[in-house]
Design an enzyme around this catalytic site. Structure first.
Site, PDB file in Angstrom:
ATOM      1  N   ALA A  66       0.858  -1.177   0.000  1.00 53.50           N
ATOM      2  CA  ALA A  66       0.000   0.000   0.000  1.00 53.50           C
ATOM      3  C   ALA A  66       0.899   1.233   0.000  1.00 53.50           C
ATOM      4  CB  ALA A  66      -0.877  -0.010   1.241  1.00 53.50           C
ATOM      5  N   GLY A 111       0.597  -5.143   0.791  1.00 50.96           N
ATOM      6  CA  GLY A 111      -0.555  -5.199  -0.115  1.00 50.96           C
ATOM      7  C   GLY A 111      -0.216  -5.825  -1.458  1.00 50.96           C
ATOM      8  N   GLU A 114      -0.511  -9.444  -0.898  1.00 48.64           N
ATOM      9  CA  GLU A 114      -1.947  -9.701  -0.691  1.00 48.64           C
ATOM     10  C   GLU A 114      -2.684  -9.710  -2.037  1.00 48.64           C
ATOM     11  OE1 GLU A 114      -2.093  -6.534   2.269  1.00 48.64           O
ATOM     12  OE2 GLU A 114      -2.809  -7.986   3.742  1.00 48.64           O
ATOM     13  N   GLU A 134       4.526  -5.325   7.257  1.00 43.35           N
ATOM     14  CA  GLU A 134       3.745  -4.299   7.961  1.00 43.35           C
ATOM     15  C   GLU A 134       4.179  -4.075   9.401  1.00 43.35           C
ATOM     16  OE1 GLU A 134       2.470  -6.575   5.904  1.00 43.35           O
ATOM     17  OE2 GLU A 134       0.885  -5.716   4.679  1.00 43.35           O
TER      18      GLU A 134
HETATM   19  N1  CO8 Z   1       4.563   3.266  -0.487  1.00 37.81           N
HETATM   20  C1  CO8 Z   1       4.990   4.440  -0.966  1.00 37.81           C
HETATM   21  N2  CO8 Z   1       6.165   4.611  -1.587  1.00 37.81           N
HETATM   22  C2  CO8 Z   1       6.959   3.554  -1.739  1.00 37.81           C
HETATM   23  C3  CO8 Z   1       6.580   2.287  -1.265  1.00 37.81           C
HETATM   24  C4  CO8 Z   1       5.320   2.157  -0.614  1.00 37.81           C
HETATM   25  N3  CO8 Z   1       4.863   0.984  -0.151  1.00 37.81           N
HETATM   26  N4  CO8 Z   1       7.579   1.412  -1.536  1.00 37.81           N
HETATM   27  C5  CO8 Z   1       8.529   2.114  -2.179  1.00 37.81           C
HETATM   28  N5  CO8 Z   1       8.173   3.408  -2.289  1.00 37.81           N
HETATM   29  C6  CO8 Z   1       8.918   4.501  -2.934  1.00 37.81           C
HETATM   30  C7  CO8 Z   1      10.083   4.960  -2.082  1.00 37.81           C
HETATM   31  O1  CO8 Z   1       9.640   5.882  -1.110  1.00 37.81           O
HETATM   32  C8  CO8 Z   1      10.972   5.580  -3.124  1.00 37.81           C
HETATM   33  O2  CO8 Z   1      10.460   6.853  -3.456  1.00 37.81           O
HETATM   34  P1  CO8 Z   1      11.497   8.101  -3.673  1.00 37.81           P
HETATM   35  O3  CO8 Z   1      12.317   7.707  -4.858  1.00 37.81           O
HETATM   36  O4  CO8 Z   1      10.603   9.268  -3.916  1.00 37.81           O
HETATM   37  O5  CO8 Z   1      12.313   8.189  -2.438  1.00 37.81           O
HETATM   38  C9  CO8 Z   1      10.774   4.706  -4.339  1.00 37.81           C
HETATM   39  O6  CO8 Z   1       9.540   4.013  -4.114  1.00 37.81           O
HETATM   40  C10 CO8 Z   1      11.870   3.668  -4.514  1.00 37.81           C
HETATM   41  O7  CO8 Z   1      11.975   2.962  -3.313  1.00 37.81           O
HETATM   42  P2  CO8 Z   1      13.347   2.794  -2.498  1.00 37.81           P
HETATM   43  O8  CO8 Z   1      14.269   3.936  -2.785  1.00 37.81           O
HETATM   44  O9  CO8 Z   1      13.001   2.540  -1.077  1.00 37.81           O
HETATM   45  O10 CO8 Z   1      13.903   1.476  -3.196  1.00 37.81           O
HETATM   46  P3  CO8 Z   1      14.886   0.396  -2.545  1.00 37.81           P
HETATM   47  O11 CO8 Z   1      15.301  -0.493  -3.657  1.00 37.81           O
HETATM   48  O12 CO8 Z   1      15.934   1.038  -1.736  1.00 37.81           O
HETATM   49  O13 CO8 Z   1      13.951  -0.433  -1.519  1.00 37.81           O
HETATM   50  C11 CO8 Z   1      11.968  -1.597  -0.851  1.00 37.81           C
HETATM   51  C12 CO8 Z   1      12.886  -1.166  -2.021  1.00 37.81           C
HETATM   52  C13 CO8 Z   1      12.741  -2.538   0.067  1.00 37.81           C
HETATM   53  C14 CO8 Z   1      10.770  -2.312  -1.454  1.00 37.81           C
HETATM   54  C15 CO8 Z   1      11.541  -0.360  -0.033  1.00 37.81           C
HETATM   55  O14 CO8 Z   1      11.047   0.629  -0.946  1.00 37.81           O
HETATM   56  C16 CO8 Z   1      10.456  -0.613   0.964  1.00 37.81           C
HETATM   57  O15 CO8 Z   1      10.736  -1.151   2.038  1.00 37.81           O
HETATM   58  N6  CO8 Z   1       9.200  -0.226   0.642  1.00 37.81           N
HETATM   59  C17 CO8 Z   1       8.091  -0.362   1.546  1.00 37.81           C
HETATM   60  C18 CO8 Z   1       7.605  -1.796   1.620  1.00 37.81           C
HETATM   61  C19 CO8 Z   1       6.488  -1.930   2.626  1.00 37.81           C
HETATM   62  O16 CO8 Z   1       6.644  -1.680   3.797  1.00 37.81           O
HETATM   63  N7  CO8 Z   1       5.303  -2.366   2.157  1.00 37.81           N
HETATM   64  C20 CO8 Z   1       4.139  -2.559   2.987  1.00 37.81           C
HETATM   65  C21 CO8 Z   1       3.315  -1.316   3.021  1.00 37.81           C
HETATM   66  S1  CO8 Z   1       1.970  -1.419   4.171  1.00 37.81           S
HETATM   67  C22 CO8 Z   1       0.814  -2.350   3.358  1.00 37.81           C
HETATM   68  O17 CO8 Z   1       0.994  -2.778   2.249  1.00 37.81           O
HETATM   69  C23 CO8 Z   1      -0.456  -2.613   4.103  1.00 37.81           C
HETATM   70  C24 CO8 Z   1      -1.591  -3.150   3.198  1.00 37.81           C
HETATM   71  C25 CO8 Z   1      -2.922  -3.006   3.861  1.00 37.81           C
HETATM   72  C26 CO8 Z   1      -3.344  -1.560   3.862  1.00 37.81           C
HETATM   73  C27 CO8 Z   1      -4.651  -1.392   4.560  1.00 37.81           C
HETATM   74  C28 CO8 Z   1      -5.197   0.035   4.332  1.00 37.81           C
HETATM   75  C29 CO8 Z   1      -5.079   0.963   5.453  1.00 37.81           C
END
Ligand code: CO8
Length: 259
Positions: A66, A111, A114, A134
């Site tokens: 998400a 997500g 999921e 999460e």
């Molecule tokens: N949301 C928003 N932006 C994201 C997300 C995300 N989930 N994942 C990556 N991005 C963005 C980064 O912020 C970055 O943006 P910017 O270039 O502007 O800084 C860009 O994508 C590239 O990402 P990274 O620089 O972080 O890339 P890396 O190769 O260093 O890392 C990762 C890749 C490991 C995937 C890292 O981006 C990461 O950890 N992302 C988050 C993963 C995460 O925690 N996902 C779970 C989210 S919570 C969820 O899914 C709950 C679902 C249920 C929701 C219920 C509704 C309320």
């Protein structure tokens, strides 16, 4: 049909839906979910659809979860509603009357995993990494990850993955049953080919198989067997069953019509 955050194309009766926000690793924001919902409704209206492949734009990510930037300032009630809304969209994908394959071309986190688990099968590229991270955000999965992952790989492994939030490699995901296949090259093409192969069988029988397994796994055993018997009976009302049995007895290849 016009979309801002997804691409939708049809190839020989199979829809390929690409989540298209590569700059943020295809994170699911409000617009993506709204468009995904519309796209699934649209696909459902198209007759003779054989299947659906869902993938992510770019080479790095399927869907990294998400969109975390939309979390700030949400009230508990808003978060609960958002969770229910996402779950209802993923349930629509799960309930489609034809096979769907998530072509996991990189990160499938939160997500993203999921979404992939709402598909019938999951194929992964060798660089894929999946997980439910999460807890690292102080959250838990909200788009039915705790439930689908448990049903997919058993409660102990699901708890370990959700509680640690660790990333699981494609190889391990294959070994423990989160993904069904690792595809070295041309992931989406391979997924399309698999759906075509499945649908060379009777499409109506394929649908009844999916229905019996998906609905039956939520029921007590006897009830689920009754569902199977009902669907087995319904097969005998189809032209496909007549054709399949006749073709076998006449030693020729069956020509199924999905009727
Ligand atoms: N949301 C928003 N932006 C994201 C997300 C995300 N989930 N994942 C990556 N991005 C963005 C980064 O912020 C970055 O943006 P910017 O270039 O502007 O800084 C860009 O994508 C590239 O990402 P990274 O620089 O972080 O890339 P890396 O190769 O260093 O890392 C990762 C890749 C490991 C995937 C890292 O981006 C990461 O950890 N992302 C988050 C993963 C995460 O925690 N996902 C779970 C989210 S919570 C969820 O899914 C709950 C679902 C249920 C929701 C219920 C509704 C309320």
């Amino acid at each position: 049909m016009e979309f801002e955050t997804i691409l939708l194309e049809e190839r020989d009766g199979i829809f390929v839906l690409t989540i298209n926000r590569p700059k943020v690793l295809n994170a699911l924001n409000h617009t993506v979910l709204t468009e995904l919902d519309r796209a699934i409704d649209f696909i459902k209206t198209k007759e003779n659809t054989l299947g659906l492949v869902i993938t992510g734009a770019g080479e790095k990510s399927f869907v990294a979860g998400a969109d975390i930037s939309e979390f700030q300032g949400k009230t508990p009630e808003e978060a609960r509603k958002q969770s229910e809304w996402g779950q209802s969209i993923f349930k629509k994908i799960e309930d489609l009357p034809f096979p769907s394959i998530a072509a996991i071309n990189g990160f499938a986190l939160g997500g993203g995993l999921e979404l992939a688990m709402s598909c019938t099968f999951r194929y992964a590229s060798p660089n894929a990494k999946v997980g439910q991270p999460e807890v690292k955000l102080g959250l838990i999965p909200g788009y039915a990850g705790t439930q689908r992952l448990t049903r997919l790989i058993g409660h102990s492994k699901a708890m370990e993955i959700c509680m640690t939030g660790r990333m699981v490699s494609a190889e391990e995901a294959l070994k423990i049953g989160i993904v069904d296949r690792i595809v070295e090259e041309n992931l989406v093409d391979e997924a399309i080919k698999s759906i075509k192969d499945i649908q060379k069988n009777s499409p109506i029988a394929v649908y009844y198989c999916k229905k019996a397994i998906m609905e039956g796994k939520e029921m007590p055993f006897e009830k689920a067997c009754a569902l199977e018997s009902n669907l087995f009976g319904l097969c005998f009302a189809t032209e496909d069953a007549k054709e399949g049995v006749s073709a076998f007895l006449e030693k020729r290849e069956a020509k199924f019509k999905g009727k």
